[in-house]
Scaffold this motif. Structure first.
Motif, PDB file in Angstrom:
ATOM      1  N   ARG A 130       0.848  -1.062   0.060  1.00  0.00           N
ATOM      2  CA  ARG A 130       0.118   0.029   0.110  1.00  0.00           C
ATOM      3  C   ARG A 130       0.770   1.360  -0.085  1.00  0.00           C
ATOM      4  N   ARG A 131       2.063   1.190   0.584  1.00  0.00           N
ATOM      5  CA  ARG A 131       2.988   2.401   0.912  1.00  0.00           C
ATOM      6  C   ARG A 131       3.072   3.342  -0.418  1.00  0.00           C
ATOM      7  N   PRO A 132       3.142   2.696  -1.587  1.00  0.00           N
ATOM      8  CA  PRO A 132       3.537   3.542  -2.788  1.00  0.00           C
ATOM      9  C   PRO A 132       2.340   4.417  -3.161  1.00  0.00           C
ATOM     10  N   PHE A 133       1.209   3.920  -2.740  1.00  0.00           N
ATOM     11  CA  PHE A 133      -0.140   4.834  -3.067  1.00  0.00           C
ATOM     12  C   PHE A 133      -0.774   5.755  -2.094  1.00  0.00           C
ATOM     13  N   VAL A 134       0.284   5.716  -0.883  1.00  0.00           N
ATOM     14  CA  VAL A 134      -0.288   6.645   0.051  1.00  0.00           C
ATOM     15  C   VAL A 134      -0.259   8.111  -0.257  1.00  0.00           C
ATOM     16  N   THR A 135      -1.329   8.788   0.111  1.00  0.00           N
ATOM     17  CA  THR A 135      -1.327  10.481  -0.350  1.00  0.00           C
ATOM     18  C   THR A 135      -1.480  11.291   1.054  1.00  0.00           C
ATOM     19  N   LYS A 136      -0.934  12.205   1.166  1.00  0.00           N
ATOM     20  CA  LYS A 136      -1.173  12.896   2.429  1.00  0.00           C
ATOM     21  C   LYS A 136      -2.684  13.065   2.655  1.00  0.00           C
ATOM     22  N   LYS A 137      -3.452  13.368   1.546  1.00  0.00           N
ATOM     23  CA  LYS A 137      -4.977  13.953   1.671  1.00  0.00           C
ATOM     24  C   LYS A 137      -5.766  12.602   2.356  1.00  0.00           C
ATOM     25  N   GLY A 138      -5.363  11.242   1.835  1.00  0.00           N
ATOM     26  CA  GLY A 138      -6.077  10.121   2.359  1.00  0.00           C
ATOM     27  C   GLY A 138      -5.541   9.884   3.704  1.00  0.00           C
ATOM     28  N   LEU A 139      -4.339   9.935   3.876  1.00  0.00           N
ATOM     29  CA  LEU A 139      -3.805   9.486   5.230  1.00  0.00           C
ATOM     30  C   LEU A 139      -4.330  10.308   6.404  1.00  0.00           C
ATOM     31  N   MET A 140      -4.591  11.772   6.023  1.00  0.00           N
ATOM     32  CA  MET A 140      -5.084  12.714   6.941  1.00  0.00           C
ATOM     33  C   MET A 140      -6.564  12.477   7.218  1.00  0.00           C
TER      34      MET A 140
END
Length: 430
Positions: A86-96
């Motif tokens: 999953r890590r390569p597809f992490v975005t700041k917006k989704g994470l937050m």
């Protein structure tokens, strides 16, 4: 006064008191306060206690269960593999978005202090930047500390040390490591020493994922203790997990207790994840997947409880309830003795505050921060038994969360009666 809480049953003794709040500070705790407040809460004899803390959670991974796939084996290794996918597809917006929601869940459960780990494996440090932003954004409901955490190890890839150092430089509150995940024991020792060196240089705390394995030969906790003693950093040091300690020989474990007392370091146990991830290779009988909580506590070592995962690749359940975590640990750590239940409550309140370094302003007494909870329970025992709702969460004089418990009605031929499971009240022993 700005706020007065009436008929508050205090933790640690059960006295019923009124609590007066002026601004963001507790002004008085008395048997009866004549003055009226601008606003008032009638606790009705319910338990009033300092806020809960979650000293160990991974907000960069919360609410990602099933994305990109489920952890079918339920093991730690598959969880790490899923997160790697999953890590390569992490975005700041989704994470937050996910992290913000999880903080609100914890806030609704009475948590006002959170320590989150931020994965530094990705050189972009998007997880670190996102959680540092979240720390500022959510400070009205919780104080958040961010740990620079090298999920894959520091020396398992070329940029590990550089990424960790950058994360500390841009503002992480704590320095982490995961020594048992390094390629060799020597690299594991180096990683612990680096974490302490960075913490000393930048004035940070240390929180290391240590010996999170069933391998009785994983003994990096002794390296942590040695660093804490030699560098005088014990009160700023926390060892998370230490599940291998469960499987150590008793003679060695006894030796460690004395070293930990001298080191003055804290331990964080994680009942949810440890109970399902550890000792998977045992077959039967299966050892319990947590550290020696009762022995550490009896030795006077500071032990607290964290949530760890909330619906992520490692643990698919959870809703941010520290009372649920304490309830689970009661069972898996054999801590159902009457006095032990109260010790468990301490592990999600005062002990956690000590680990996070917030004890000076923490507690219900004049001059302390006006931060406290009203729980739908009569004492600490019932709070853990019932995993009680947080009726009110007051943070520095302001109500930040309020809950209305469910009404449960049983209908019989003879009539209807509401049931709240409060045995003491029903038998008149309150």
């Amino acid at each position: 006064m700005d706020l007065i809480v009436r008929n508050a049953r205090l933790a640690g003794g059960g006295e019923v008191r009124d609590i007066a709040v002026n601004g963001s500070v507790i002004a008085a705790v008395e048997e009866h306060i004549e003055e009226r407040g601008d606003s008032e809460i009638d606790a009705g004899g319910c338990l009033v206690c300092p806020p809960f803390s979650d000293p160990h959670v991974h907000l960069d991974a919360v609410l990602t269960v099933g994305d990109p796939r489920y952890n079918d084996s339920g093991t730690l290794l598959e969880g790490i593999a899923v997160w790697g996918e999953r890590r390569p597809f992490v975005t700041k917006k989704g994470l937050m978005e996910n992290a913000r929601e999880a903080v609100l869940w914890e806030a609704a459960n009475g948590v006002q202090f959170i320590r989150t780990h931020a994965d530094t494996t990705d050189g972009s440090l998007v997880t670190v930047e996102a959680l540092l932003e979240l720390k500022e954004e959510m400070k009205d409901v919780a104080d958040i500390q961010v740990v620079a955490f090298p999920q894959d190890g520091i020396y398992t890839f070329p940029d590990g040390e550089r990424n960790l150092r950058r994360a500390v430089e841009i503002g992480c509150d704590c320095v982490g490591a995961i020594p048992h995940n390094e390629l060799t024991r020597e690299d594991g020792v180096r990683s612990v020493e680096l974490a302490f060196d960075l913490a000393e240089k930048f004035g940070r705390m240390v929180d290391i994922h240590c010996d999170e394995t069933g391998d009785e030969q994983s003994r990096f906790v002794e390296v942590m203790a040695r660093c804490a003693i030699s560098m005088g950093m014990g009160e700023r040091t926390a060892a998370s997990h230490t599940t291998a300690m469960h499987n150590y020989g008793n003679d060695y474990a006894l030796k460690l207790m004395g070293i930990f007392q001298r080191a003055k370091m804290s331990f964080i146990t994680l009942p949810f994840d440890n109970s399902v991830l550890q000792n998977r290779t045992d077959g039967y009988p299966r050892r319990r997947g947590h550290t020696r909580v009762d022995e550490l506590d009896r030795a006077g070592v500071n032990v607290c409880i964290g949530h760890d995962s909330i619906m992520d690749p490692w643990y698919p359940m959870g809703k941010g309830s520290m009372l649920a975590a304490a309830n689970l640990l009661l069972h898996t750590a054999h801590m159902s003795g009457y006095s032990q239940v109260f010790r468990l409550f301490r592990m999600i309140t005062g002990n956690s505050a000590e680990t996070l370094g917030v004890s000076d302003s923490y507690g219900i007494a004049p001059g302390k921060d006006a931060s406290f909870l009203v729980l739908d329970a009569e004492d600490e025992f019932d709070a853990i038994r019932l995993q009680s709702e947080c009726l009110w969460s007051v943070r520095r004089g302001r109500v930040v969360s309020q809950s209305v418990p469910a009404t449960r009605t049983v209908t019989r031929e003879s009539g209807r009666r509401d049931v709240d499971f409060k045995w003491k009240r029903m038998t008149g022993k309150a």
